[in-house]
Write an enzyme that holds these catalytic residues in place. Structure first.
Site, mmCIF file in Angstrom:
data_model
loop_
_atom_site.group_PDB
_atom_site.id
_atom_site.type_symbol
_atom_site.label_atom_id
_atom_site.label_comp_id
_atom_site.label_asym_id
_atom_site.label_seq_id
_atom_site.Cartn_x
_atom_site.Cartn_y
_atom_site.Cartn_z
ATOM 1 N N ASN A 127 0.858 -1.183 0.000
ATOM 2 C CA ASN A 127 0.000 0.000 0.000
ATOM 3 C C ASN A 127 0.896 1.236 0.000
ATOM 4 O O ASN A 127 1.381 1.651 1.045
ATOM 5 C CB ASN A 127 -0.918 -0.036 1.242
ATOM 6 N N SER A 156 2.176 -2.012 10.648
ATOM 7 C CA SER A 156 3.581 -2.089 11.059
ATOM 8 C C SER A 156 4.193 -3.464 10.841
ATOM 9 O O SER A 156 4.970 -3.936 11.669
ATOM 10 C CB SER A 156 3.731 -1.638 12.520
ATOM 11 N N GLU A 187 -6.552 -4.942 9.936
ATOM 12 C CA GLU A 187 -5.589 -3.883 10.248
ATOM 13 C C GLU A 187 -6.040 -3.140 11.503
ATOM 14 O O GLU A 187 -6.842 -2.204 11.413
ATOM 15 C CB GLU A 187 -5.533 -2.865 9.109
ATOM 16 N N GLY A 223 1.213 2.255 11.052
ATOM 17 C CA GLY A 223 2.169 3.361 10.969
ATOM 18 C C GLY A 223 3.104 3.471 12.161
ATOM 19 O O GLY A 223 3.671 4.534 12.404
ATOM 20 N N LYS A 272 0.168 4.187 -0.365
ATOM 21 C CA LYS A 272 -0.472 5.391 0.179
ATOM 22 C C LYS A 272 -0.081 6.601 -0.684
ATOM 23 O O LYS A 272 -0.076 6.496 -1.912
ATOM 24 C CB LYS A 272 -0.087 5.573 1.651
ATOM 25 N N HIS A 279 -10.093 1.312 3.900
ATOM 26 C CA HIS A 279 -8.886 1.489 4.714
ATOM 27 C C HIS A 279 -9.208 2.452 5.865
ATOM 28 O O HIS A 279 -10.006 3.385 5.697
ATOM 29 C CB HIS A 279 -7.753 2.050 3.837
ATOM 30 N N GLU A 321 -7.677 4.831 7.007
ATOM 31 C CA GLU A 321 -7.412 6.242 6.715
ATOM 32 C C GLU A 321 -8.544 6.853 5.884
ATOM 33 O O GLU A 321 -8.741 8.071 5.891
ATOM 34 C CB GLU A 321 -6.042 6.371 6.012
HETATM 35 P P1 PGA Z 1 1.873 0.440 7.853
HETATM 36 O O1 PGA Z 1 0.487 0.627 7.092
HETATM 37 O O2 PGA Z 1 2.497 -0.828 7.315
HETATM 38 O O3 PGA Z 1 2.654 1.677 7.495
HETATM 39 O O4 PGA Z 1 1.561 0.347 9.303
HETATM 40 C C1 PGA Z 1 -0.349 -0.459 6.857
HETATM 41 C C2 PGA Z 1 -1.599 0.053 6.180
HETATM 42 O O5 PGA Z 1 -2.136 1.081 6.638
HETATM 43 O O6 PGA Z 1 -2.054 -0.506 5.174
#
Ligand code: PGA
Length: 242
Positions: free
Chosen positions: A6, A204, A156, A162, A8, A86, A88
Site C-alpha cells: 500500500n 507495522s 488492520e 504506521g 499510500k 482502509h 485512513e
Molecule cells: P503500515 O500501514 O504498514 O505503514 O503500518 C499499513 C496500512 O495502513 O495498510
C-alpha cells in the site's frame, strides 16, 4: 502468499513508481505481489505480474461526479484489486454502508476487493470483537455466496498502523483474531470456504516481525504500508516470508 504494497501517498514520482514496480516484478517469483498505487500511476503499467490495485474507488458507477474514479475505469486498465475501507479513508467519514456499496461495485467489475477491517482500540471487555463483527456483517450480508468467496479481508488494527514493528500486534493475539474472523465468515459462507478465504494482516508489518506473524497468526499474507516503499526493506520483508 499475497503481499499487498500500500504505497499510500508516499510515492511521489513516476520514476520512483517504476523502480518499485521493477523490484516487485522480481519478487513476484516468490509471492503474489499486489502494488496499490495512487491512481495516476495505474495506467503507466500493464500486465498482471505484479498485480495492480487501486487504493480506493468511487461510490458511483458513472456520471457527473467530478474527481471520481469508477470501478469500470480501473478494470479497463487491467487493475486486478482495490483496497476498500482502509482506516485512513474511514477516518475521512467512510461508513460501513459506503464500504459495502464499494465492494459490490468492485465485484461487478471483477476487481478483487481487499476490505480493511480493524478496531481502533483494544478494550479489556473485548468490545473490539463486536466492531469486527459489524464491519464484516455490513460487507457480507448483501452479497451472494459466490461473491462472498471472492472478498479478501485485511485485518488492520488501527492502533498498530504506521508504528514500529515493536508496537505491532503479537502473533498469538493475531492468531486468535484470525480464528474469530474465520468463525464470523462461516456465518456467511460454508466452513470449508471460510477456511480458504484470504486474510491478510496490516499494521507495522516489516522484515523483523512478518515471519512470526505469519507463523503464529495464521494469515495468508500482508498489507504493508511504510515498509513497502523502501526497496531494501520491502525486499527483505518478502524474502523473510517466502
Ligand atoms: P503500515 O500501514 O504498514 O505503514 O503500518 C499499513 C496500512 O495502513 O495498510
Amino acid at each position: 502468499m499475497i503481499v499487498v504494497a500500500n504505497w499510500k501517498a508516499y510515492v511521489e514520482s513516476l520514476t520512483q513508481a517504476k523502480e518499485l514496480h521493477a523490484l516487485a516484478k522480481r519478487l513476484a517469483k516468490r509471492a503474489t505481489i499486489v502494488l496499490a498505487m495512487p491512481h495516476p500511476y495505474l495506467g503507466a503499467f500493464s500486465g498482471s505480474v505484479p498485480a495492480r490495485a487501486a487504493q480506493d474507488l468511487s461510490l458511483y458507477e458513472s456520471g457527473a461526479h467530478t474527481g471520481e474514479v469508477t470501478a469500470a475505469a480501473l478494470s479497463s486498465l487491467g487493475v486486478g484489486y482495490v483496497i476498500i475501507g482502509h482506516s485512513e479513508r474511514r477516518a475521512q467519514g467512510e461508513s460501513d454502508e459506503v464500504v459495502a456499496k464499494k465492494v459490490q461495485l468492485a465485484l461487478k467489475e471483477k476487481l478483487v476487493p481487499v476490505v480493511c477491517i480493524g478496531e481502533s482500540v483494544r478494550d479489556e471487555d473485548a468490545k473490539y470483537l463486536a466492531v469486527i463483527r459489524a464491519q464484516l456483517a455490513a460487507v457480507f450480508t448483501p452479497l451472494s455466496q459466490s461473491e462472498r468467496a471472492r472478498v479478501v479481508i485485511a485485518y488492520e488494527p488501527v492502533w498498530a498502523i504506521g508504528k514500529s514493528s515493536s508496537e505491532a500486534i503479537q502473533p498469538s493475539d493475531l492468531g486468535e483474531l484470525v480464528l474469530y474472523i474465520r468463525k464470523v465468515l462461516a456465518e456467511y459462507v460454508s466452513v470449508r470456504v471460510a477456511q480458504k478465504m484470504v486474510i491478510l494482516y496490516g499494521g507495522s508489518a516489516d522484515a523483523v516481525n512478518a515471519r512470526a506473524l505469519l507463523e503464529g497468526g495464521g494469515v495468508d499474507g500482508f498489507l504493508v504500508g511504510r515498509a513497502s516503499v523502501d526497496p531494501d526493506t520491502f525486499s527483505a520483508l518478502v524474502r523473510s516470508i517466502t
